[in-house]
Design an enzyme around this catalytic site. Structure first.
Site, PDB file in Angstrom:
ATOM      1  CG  ASP A  11     -51.207 -10.246  96.643  1.00 17.48           C
ATOM      2  OD1 ASP A  11     -51.473 -11.221  97.364  1.00 17.48           O
ATOM      3  OD2 ASP A  11     -51.981  -9.294  96.480  1.00 17.48           O
ATOM      4  CG  ASP A 130     -60.373 -14.799  95.993  1.00 13.81           C
ATOM      5  OD1 ASP A 130     -59.978 -14.622  97.162  1.00 13.81           O
ATOM      6  OD2 ASP A 130     -59.604 -15.118  95.061  1.00 13.81           O
TER       7      ASP A 130
END
Length: 252
Positions: A11, A130
């Site tokens: 990330d 997600d």
């Protein structure tokens, strides 16, 4: 039999690799190119770079990081975050990405999936989903780095993205993300029941056994993790050895 893939996730925020819990509480853990080189040497099957604030801040993904990484590592690189157009996909592939992950923009404009697949091939288009549990036990799709509930059913959306031409689904459980108590087996199996394209499990990996559990309990094609690798709790080689000893097919 296809081997199961082990994929470290980096990330990236403002050019640095970071890690958070349930998509918040960000910690800086280092330079993406250097970390990618380590994972490449350890035997990672692929790498995923996600610019975690790009969609929210409407910034473009950091092309320079992709270019520098692709010069140093020789395994497939998937890049996502702030990918909003065919031009964005083209620029990332040109910079050295092998696949591009789209999430918020795919929900906003589903045609981006089919146009991307037609222009560059389905194998280049990964749709990141997600998902978070609803009160009724179903799952909703969230966008903008987990900040916005779309109200879209995640299982129906998974079916739709496959029809539109996605080559792979990166499925993140927001309930599990960063908690380190194992992948979301139920969510994965609900999606795997309705699609035929590869699914990457993401969110919740806590230890080596999490990998074994997800491959034993689901038919997912790959498992993605961050903290366990970033904080040196296990190497990719150790994970693969553990799986191999338990008869899970991996590339050693």
């Amino acid at each position: 039999m296809l081997t199961k893939r082990i994929i470290p996730c980096l990330d990236v925020k403002e050019g640095k690799v970071v890690k958070g819990i349930n998509f918040v509480g960000i910690k800086d853990v280092g330079d993406p190119v250097e970390i990618a080189k380590v994972y490449n040497a350890e035997g990672a099957d692929e790498l995923v770079f996600l610019d975690i604030t790009a969609s929210f801040e409407e910034r473009k993904t950091m092309i320079d990081v992709v270019e520098r990484t692709s010069r140093e590592v020789f395994i497939p690189l998937t890049v996502g975050g702030g990918v909003n157009s065919i031009e964005d996909i083209k620029n990332l592939l040109r910079a050295g990405a092998d696949k591009v992950s789209i999430n918020s923009a795919a929900v906003r404009n589903p045609n981006l999936i089919s146009e991307g697949a037609e222009s560059f091939g389905s194998q280049c288009i990964v749709v990141a989903i997600d998902g978070k549990r609803r009160a009724d036990g179903g799952f909703n799709v969230f966008v903008k780095g987990g900040r916005e509930d779309t109200g879209i059913d995640a299982i129906e959306w998974a079916k739709k993205v496959e029809k539109l031409g996605a080559g792979e689904i990166l499925l993140t459980s927001m309930d599990k993300d960063g908690t380190r108590d194992g992948f979301d087996i139920e969510f994965l199996n609900e999606v795997l029941k309705v699609v035929n394209i590869p699914v990457i499990a993401s969110g919740g990996c806590g230890d080596i056994d999490s990998f074994y559990e997800v491959f034993k309990e689901t038919d997912c094609d790959a498992a993605l993790a961050a903290s366990i690798f970033h904080y040196k709790e296990a190497t990719i080689g150790e994970v693969k050895e553990y799986l191999h000893e338990r008869s899970i097919e991996v590339r050693l």
